[in-house]
Design an enzyme around this catalytic site. Structure first.
Site, PDB file in Angstrom:
ATOM      1  N   HIS A 242       0.827  -1.214   0.000  1.00 46.98           N
ATOM      2  CA  HIS A 242       0.000   0.000   0.000  1.00 46.98           C
ATOM      3  C   HIS A 242       0.859   1.261   0.000  1.00 46.98           C
ATOM      4  O   HIS A 242       0.566   2.211   0.738  1.00 46.98           O
ATOM      5  CB  HIS A 242      -0.955   0.053   1.207  1.00 46.98           C
ATOM      6  CG  HIS A 242      -1.657  -1.215   1.506  1.00 46.98           C
ATOM      7  ND1 HIS A 242      -2.150  -1.527   2.743  1.00 46.98           N
ATOM      8  CD2 HIS A 242      -1.954  -2.267   0.725  1.00 46.98           C
ATOM      9  CE1 HIS A 242      -2.719  -2.705   2.709  1.00 46.98           C
ATOM     10  NE2 HIS A 242      -2.603  -3.181   1.483  1.00 46.98           N
TER      11      HIS A 242
ATOM     12  N   HIS B 255      -8.050 -10.545  12.716  1.00 44.36           N
ATOM     13  CA  HIS B 255      -8.058  -9.342  11.871  1.00 44.36           C
ATOM     14  C   HIS B 255      -8.482  -9.766  10.468  1.00 44.36           C
ATOM     15  O   HIS B 255      -8.002 -10.786   9.960  1.00 44.36           O
ATOM     16  CB  HIS B 255      -6.640  -8.762  11.880  1.00 44.36           C
ATOM     17  CG  HIS B 255      -6.407  -7.551  11.054  1.00 44.36           C
ATOM     18  ND1 HIS B 255      -7.360  -6.599  10.783  1.00 44.36           N
ATOM     19  CD2 HIS B 255      -5.263  -7.104  10.440  1.00 44.36           C
ATOM     20  CE1 HIS B 255      -6.822  -5.634  10.045  1.00 44.36           C
ATOM     21  NE2 HIS B 255      -5.558  -5.925   9.817  1.00 44.36           N
TER      22      HIS B 255
ATOM     23  N   GLU C  73      -8.110  -8.113   7.546  1.00 46.52           N
ATOM     24  CA  GLU C  73      -7.406  -7.617   6.353  1.00 46.52           C
ATOM     25  C   GLU C  73      -6.864  -8.807   5.562  1.00 46.52           C
ATOM     26  O   GLU C  73      -6.468  -9.833   6.117  1.00 46.52           O
ATOM     27  CB  GLU C  73      -6.287  -6.636   6.735  1.00 46.52           C
ATOM     28  CG  GLU C  73      -5.778  -5.893   5.503  1.00 46.52           C
ATOM     29  CD  GLU C  73      -4.910  -4.665   5.804  1.00 46.52           C
ATOM     30  OE1 GLU C  73      -4.570  -4.428   6.974  1.00 46.52           O
ATOM     31  OE2 GLU C  73      -4.576  -3.949   4.831  1.00 46.52           O
TER      32      GLU C  73
ATOM     33  N   ASP D 282      -4.307  -9.783   4.020  1.00 46.09           N
ATOM     34  CA  ASP D 282      -3.028 -10.477   4.191  1.00 46.09           C
ATOM     35  C   ASP D 282      -3.116 -11.537   5.286  1.00 46.09           C
ATOM     36  O   ASP D 282      -2.242 -12.397   5.399  1.00 46.09           O
ATOM     37  CB  ASP D 282      -1.867  -9.498   4.457  1.00 46.09           C
ATOM     38  CG  ASP D 282      -2.152  -8.469   5.522  1.00 46.09           C
ATOM     39  OD1 ASP D 282      -3.327  -8.197   5.803  1.00 46.09           O
ATOM     40  OD2 ASP D 282      -1.180  -7.913   6.078  1.00 46.09           O
TER      41      ASP D 282
ATOM     42  N   HIS E  99      -4.853  -1.992  13.831  1.00 42.52           N
ATOM     43  CA  HIS E  99      -5.043  -0.725  13.154  1.00 42.52           C
ATOM     44  C   HIS E  99      -6.334  -0.664  12.376  1.00 42.52           C
ATOM     45  O   HIS E  99      -6.586   0.326  11.661  1.00 42.52           O
ATOM     46  CB  HIS E  99      -3.849  -0.449  12.200  1.00 42.52           C
ATOM     47  CG  HIS E  99      -3.807  -1.390  11.021  1.00 42.52           C
ATOM     48  ND1 HIS E  99      -3.772  -0.915   9.735  1.00 42.52           N
ATOM     49  CD2 HIS E  99      -3.859  -2.726  10.917  1.00 42.52           C
ATOM     50  CE1 HIS E  99      -3.748  -1.935   8.887  1.00 42.52           C
ATOM     51  NE2 HIS E  99      -3.791  -3.038   9.595  1.00 42.52           N
TER      52      HIS E  99
ATOM     53  N   ASP F  46      -1.464  -7.387  13.909  1.00 48.11           N
ATOM     54  CA  ASP F  46      -0.456  -6.527  13.261  1.00 48.11           C
ATOM     55  C   ASP F  46       0.473  -5.829  14.263  1.00 48.11           C
ATOM     56  O   ASP F  46       1.583  -5.428  13.893  1.00 48.11           O
ATOM     57  CB  ASP F  46      -1.149  -5.447  12.420  1.00 48.11           C
ATOM     58  CG  ASP F  46      -1.599  -5.975  11.067  1.00 48.11           C
ATOM     59  OD1 ASP F  46      -0.872  -6.781  10.468  1.00 48.11           O
ATOM     60  OD2 ASP F  46      -2.679  -5.567  10.608  1.00 48.11           O
TER      61      ASP F  46
ATOM     62  N   TYR G  67       7.699  -0.108  10.392  1.00 51.33           N
ATOM     63  CA  TYR G  67       6.327  -0.633  10.410  1.00 51.33           C
ATOM     64  C   TYR G  67       5.430   0.274  11.265  1.00 51.33           C
ATOM     65  O   TYR G  67       4.313   0.625  10.888  1.00 51.33           O
ATOM     66  CB  TYR G  67       6.389  -2.054  10.983  1.00 51.33           C
ATOM     67  CG  TYR G  67       5.112  -2.817  10.967  1.00 51.33           C
ATOM     68  CD1 TYR G  67       4.777  -3.642   9.904  1.00 51.33           C
ATOM     69  CD2 TYR G  67       4.225  -2.751  12.042  1.00 51.33           C
ATOM     70  CE1 TYR G  67       3.601  -4.361   9.899  1.00 51.33           C
ATOM     71  CE2 TYR G  67       3.056  -3.463  12.049  1.00 51.33           C
ATOM     72  CZ  TYR G  67       2.748  -4.279  10.970  1.00 51.33           C
ATOM     73  OH  TYR G  67       1.578  -4.991  10.977  1.00 51.33           O
TER      74      TYR G  67
ATOM     75  N   HIS H 294       3.284 -10.394  11.430  1.00 48.26           N
ATOM     76  CA  HIS H 294       4.341 -10.146  10.436  1.00 48.26           C
ATOM     77  C   HIS H 294       5.690 -10.170  11.153  1.00 48.26           C
ATOM     78  O   HIS H 294       5.818  -9.641  12.263  1.00 48.26           O
ATOM     79  CB  HIS H 294       4.197  -8.761   9.792  1.00 48.26           C
ATOM     80  CG  HIS H 294       2.946  -8.567   9.001  1.00 48.26           C
ATOM     81  ND1 HIS H 294       2.716  -9.161   7.777  1.00 48.26           N
ATOM     82  CD2 HIS H 294       1.853  -7.806   9.250  1.00 48.26           C
ATOM     83  CE1 HIS H 294       1.539  -8.788   7.317  1.00 48.26           C
ATOM     84  NE2 HIS H 294       0.983  -7.968   8.191  1.00 48.26           N
TER      85      HIS H 294
HETATM   86 FE1  FEO Z   1      -3.714  -5.072   8.779  1.00 44.90          FE
HETATM   87 FE2  FEO Z   1      -1.146  -7.189   8.225  1.00 44.90          FE
HETATM   88  O1  FEO Z   1      -2.867  -6.485   8.012  1.00 44.90           O
END
Ligand code: FEO
Length: 400
Positions: free
Chosen positions: A26, A80, A82, A84, A147, A166, A194, A227
């Site tokens: 992004h 979460h 999202e 990913d 987030h 995250d 990050y 991550h």
């Molecule tokens: Fe908010 Fe790693 O996705």
């Protein structure tokens, strides 16, 4: 595919995926790639915490298969929504037919809006809810807007393991899975990058969450983000860094961010940097021909001073500077001091626009802005050094 499933604690396995080739997230440059971490708990209820990006579904299933038959998974926790972390969820549910999928109230809504499913066994859990897996219990903590509205932590109580979605992560692909196995300086740089690029806008909430975790008295001895590497040796290090970053703690440092057409603004930038150095301020002079927007904001994370330079082009600023400012504004850094400068030929609007951008970012301007027509003379470079002195004085005066 490389690397096996890794046992992170007895009966708990990392079964995620490594995205070695990821270079953009992004608009955030991910020069080291990333990982999507998923954790398999083999207990009376075989439970998978989080999944991976759709492109890496096979890799995750292969790793799960090294530990158990994936069909034995009866519980999935989605911290979460999202993509990913949820992109492989549909395929996984079709494959393993779990008895139950747990998500926060906002995550349930987000999953519906992403997957438009019917028949998934989704159950809502809220902060304070607990789930027994057999020999161990999980407690949930919603971490709204850290987030996304749906974000949630899962804490494995008996193991002292916080699966933190995250938060506390880094885009850092590596064959190593733990903090003590990678180079500490690079790890903290990537964790800071990050934070600056993803979590910084929510810094007040980060401080609130850290306090909430303290008040809950959770005995955390390992933090497993979705991550990057797992904080095994020193989870306190990343908690302490988040306390500093959340408080927008900065040091006696300034960044001079500029773009230039014919080297005039570049020479001004170097003179401003020299002025800052003369007063004892640490400086990073950042030419946008080489610096990516996400590295600029990473340098801003611990920098108290922000000085911007652009020549005027078509009554505006140079496009790379506009790009950086559009990006940085959304990340809502606070407590910075700064100024603007630039060369021009006739109109000279850029410095006024840079001043406006600093105001919009709530940077305390300590100078009206310095413009030089065409090519700076020695006397103009002296004025640039003086601008550096002025910013340095403000940087050094603020002892936060
Ligand atoms: Fe908010 Fe790693 O996705």
């Amino acid at each position: 595919m490389s690397g096996s499933a890794i046992e992170v604690k007895p009966g708990i396995y990392w079964v995620g995926a490594i995205d070695w080739g990821l270079r953009d997230f992004h608009g955030y440059s991910t020069e080291l790639g990333s990982t999507y971490n998923a954790f398999l708990v083999v207990d009376d209820h075989v439970t998978l915490f989080d999944t991976v990006k759709a492109t890496h579904t096979e890799e995750m299933l292969w790793r799960i298969g090294q530990v158990i038959d994936p069909g034995r998974i009866d519980t999935i926790v989605v911290n979460h929504a999202e993509m990913d972390h949820s992109g492989s969820l549909g395929r996984l549910i079709e494959t393993v037919h779990p008895e139950r999928v747990f998500a926060s109230p906002a995550c349930e809504k987000a999953l519906k809006a992403h997957f438009h499913y019917s028949g998934w066994p989704v159950h809502v859990v809220k902060s304070g809810d607990r789930l027994n897996l057999g020999r161990r219990n999980v407690s949930f903590l919603e971490t709204k807007m850290l987030h996304w509205p749906d974000s949630m932590f899962s804490f494995l109580e008996e193991d002292g393991l916080l699966i933190s979605s995250d938060a506390f992560g880094a885009h850092y692909a590596s064959s190593e899975r733990f903090d003590d196995e990678v180079e500490a300086g690079e790890l903290m740089h990537q964790a800071g990058k990050y934070y600056a690029n993803i979590l910084n806008p929510y810094s007040p909430l980060v401080l609130g969450l850290l306090e909430q975790v303290r008040n809950l008295g959770l005995r955390i001895n390992m933090i497993a983000p979705d991550h990057g590497v797992i904080w095994r040796k020193d989870p306190g290090r990343i908690l302490s860094a988040y306390a500093d970053w959340g408080a927008q703690k900065t040091r006696e440092k300034a960044i001079v961010v500029f773009d230039s057409m014919w080297h005039s603004t570049e020479r001004m930038a170097e003179a401003v940097g020299q002025g800052l150095l003369e007063k004892g301020v640490s400086v990073q002079v950042m030419d946008l021909h080489g610096w990516h927007r996400s590295d600029v904001v990473t340098e801003l994370l611990d920098s108290r001073g922000l000085v911007l330079g652009s020549p005027t082009l078509n009554n505006g600023m140079l496009p790379r500077m506009a790009d950086v400012l559009c990006y940085a504004k959304g990340l809502r850094f606070t407590g910075r001091v700064g100024a603007a400068f630039g060369s021009y030929g006739w109109g000279g609007e850029a410095v006024k626009l840079l001043n406006g951008a600093l105001d919009e970012m709530k940077v305390q301007r300590v100078h009206d802005g310095l413009r030089v027509q065409y090519v700076p003379a020695e006397s103009d470079l002296d004025r640039c050094r003086e601008l550096g002195h002025t910013v340095a004085k403000a940087v050094l005066a603020d002892s936060r």
